[in-house]
Scaffold this motif. Structure first.
Motif, PDB file in Angstrom:
ATOM      1  N   GLU A  13       0.833  -1.211   0.000  1.00  0.00           N
ATOM      2  CA  GLU A  13       0.000   0.000   0.000  1.00  0.00           C
ATOM      3  C   GLU A  13       0.860   1.251   0.000  1.00  0.00           C
ATOM      4  O   GLU A  13       0.577   2.217  -0.713  1.00  0.00           O
ATOM      5  CB  GLU A  13      -0.961   0.007   1.193  1.00  0.00           C
ATOM      6  N   ARG A  14       1.932   1.254   0.761  1.00  0.00           N
ATOM      7  CA  ARG A  14       2.836   2.400   0.788  1.00  0.00           C
ATOM      8  C   ARG A  14       3.423   2.650  -0.593  1.00  0.00           C
ATOM      9  O   ARG A  14       3.497   3.788  -1.072  1.00  0.00           O
ATOM     10  CB  ARG A  14       3.968   2.170   1.800  1.00  0.00           C
ATOM     11  N   LEU A  15       3.794   1.570  -1.283  1.00  0.00           N
ATOM     12  CA  LEU A  15       4.357   1.693  -2.631  1.00  0.00           C
ATOM     13  C   LEU A  15       3.310   2.174  -3.636  1.00  0.00           C
ATOM     14  O   LEU A  15       3.622   2.956  -4.536  1.00  0.00           O
ATOM     15  CB  LEU A  15       4.971   0.368  -3.074  1.00  0.00           C
ATOM     16  N   ARG A  16       2.071   1.750  -3.473  1.00  0.00           N
ATOM     17  CA  ARG A  16       0.990   2.237  -4.353  1.00  0.00           C
ATOM     18  C   ARG A  16       0.810   3.746  -4.189  1.00  0.00           C
ATOM     19  O   ARG A  16       0.667   4.467  -5.171  1.00  0.00           O
ATOM     20  CB  ARG A  16      -0.317   1.515  -4.034  1.00  0.00           C
ATOM     21  N   VAL A  17       0.805   4.200  -2.958  1.00  0.00           N
ATOM     22  CA  VAL A  17       0.656   5.638  -2.686  1.00  0.00           C
ATOM     23  C   VAL A  17       1.836   6.410  -3.272  1.00  0.00           C
ATOM     24  O   VAL A  17       1.662   7.433  -3.934  1.00  0.00           O
ATOM     25  CB  VAL A  17       0.511   5.899  -1.169  1.00  0.00           C
ATOM     26  N   GLU A  18       3.037   5.913  -3.051  1.00  0.00           N
ATOM     27  CA  GLU A  18       4.231   6.565  -3.593  1.00  0.00           C
ATOM     28  C   GLU A  18       4.170   6.610  -5.119  1.00  0.00           C
ATOM     29  O   GLU A  18       4.506   7.630  -5.731  1.00  0.00           O
ATOM     30  CB  GLU A  18       5.491   5.834  -3.135  1.00  0.00           C
ATOM     31  N   ASN A  19       3.729   5.539  -5.740  1.00  0.00           N
ATOM     32  CA  ASN A  19       3.607   5.474  -7.188  1.00  0.00           C
ATOM     33  C   ASN A  19       2.622   6.531  -7.700  1.00  0.00           C
ATOM     34  O   ASN A  19       2.892   7.220  -8.687  1.00  0.00           O
ATOM     35  CB  ASN A  19       3.168   4.075  -7.615  1.00  0.00           C
ATOM     36  N   ARG A  20       1.479   6.688  -7.022  1.00  0.00           N
ATOM     37  CA  ARG A  20       0.496   7.715  -7.411  1.00  0.00           C
ATOM     38  C   ARG A  20       1.120   9.107  -7.327  1.00  0.00           C
ATOM     39  O   ARG A  20       0.935   9.936  -8.212  1.00  0.00           O
ATOM     40  CB  ARG A  20      -0.745   7.635  -6.525  1.00  0.00           C
ATOM     41  N   HIS A  21       1.859   9.356  -6.255  1.00  0.00           N
ATOM     42  CA  HIS A  21       2.504  10.663  -6.075  1.00  0.00           C
ATOM     43  C   HIS A  21       3.535  10.929  -7.162  1.00  0.00           C
ATOM     44  O   HIS A  21       3.626  12.045  -7.684  1.00  0.00           O
ATOM     45  CB  HIS A  21       3.143  10.750  -4.696  1.00  0.00           C
ATOM     46  N   LEU A  22       4.316   9.919  -7.492  1.00  0.00           N
ATOM     47  CA  LEU A  22       5.333  10.077  -8.531  1.00  0.00           C
ATOM     48  C   LEU A  22       4.692  10.337  -9.895  1.00  0.00           C
ATOM     49  O   LEU A  22       5.166  11.183 -10.659  1.00  0.00           O
ATOM     50  CB  LEU A  22       6.244   8.856  -8.586  1.00  0.00           C
TER      51      LEU A  22
END
Length: 104
Positions: A13-22
């Motif tokens: 989930e943390r990586l999904r959020v980071e991916n959206r931000h990027l």
């Protein structure tokens, strides 16, 4: 769920959020780059000064840079620029031109 599974789910989930931000950052960066190009053409000024104009309009109108970039691109294509932004855009261009004349 085990502790290991829970940790993996949290990391996923943390990586999904980071991916959206990027992704959002990449789109925003491209938009700002295009707006810089529009300001170069509209203002007949160098690229580094065009960046400063966008930044100044953003700061003086208290509007996010990405939104200023969107508005400038629409303006460059014949659309309207909100009046406070248009006024500040003109002032920023004037300040930039004056500053460039006084530099050695």
């Amino acid at each position: 769920m085990t502790a290991g599974t829970t940790e993996l789910a949290q990391e996923c989930e943390r990586l999904r959020v980071e991916n959206r931000h990027l992704k959002r950052a990449v789109v925003s960066h491209a938009l700002v780059d295009q707006a810089i190009g529009a300001v170069v053409v509209l203002g007949r000024i160098p690229q580094d000064e065009a960046w400063g104009v966008l930044r100044d309009v953003s700061q003086h109108t208290n509007t996010k840079l990405r939104l200023i970039a969107e508005h400038v691109l629409k303006f460059a294509q014949g659309g309207d620029l909100p009046q406070p932004e248009l006024d500040e855009f003109r002032r920023a261009l004037d300040r930039t031109r004056i500053a460039s004349r006084t530099r050695p």
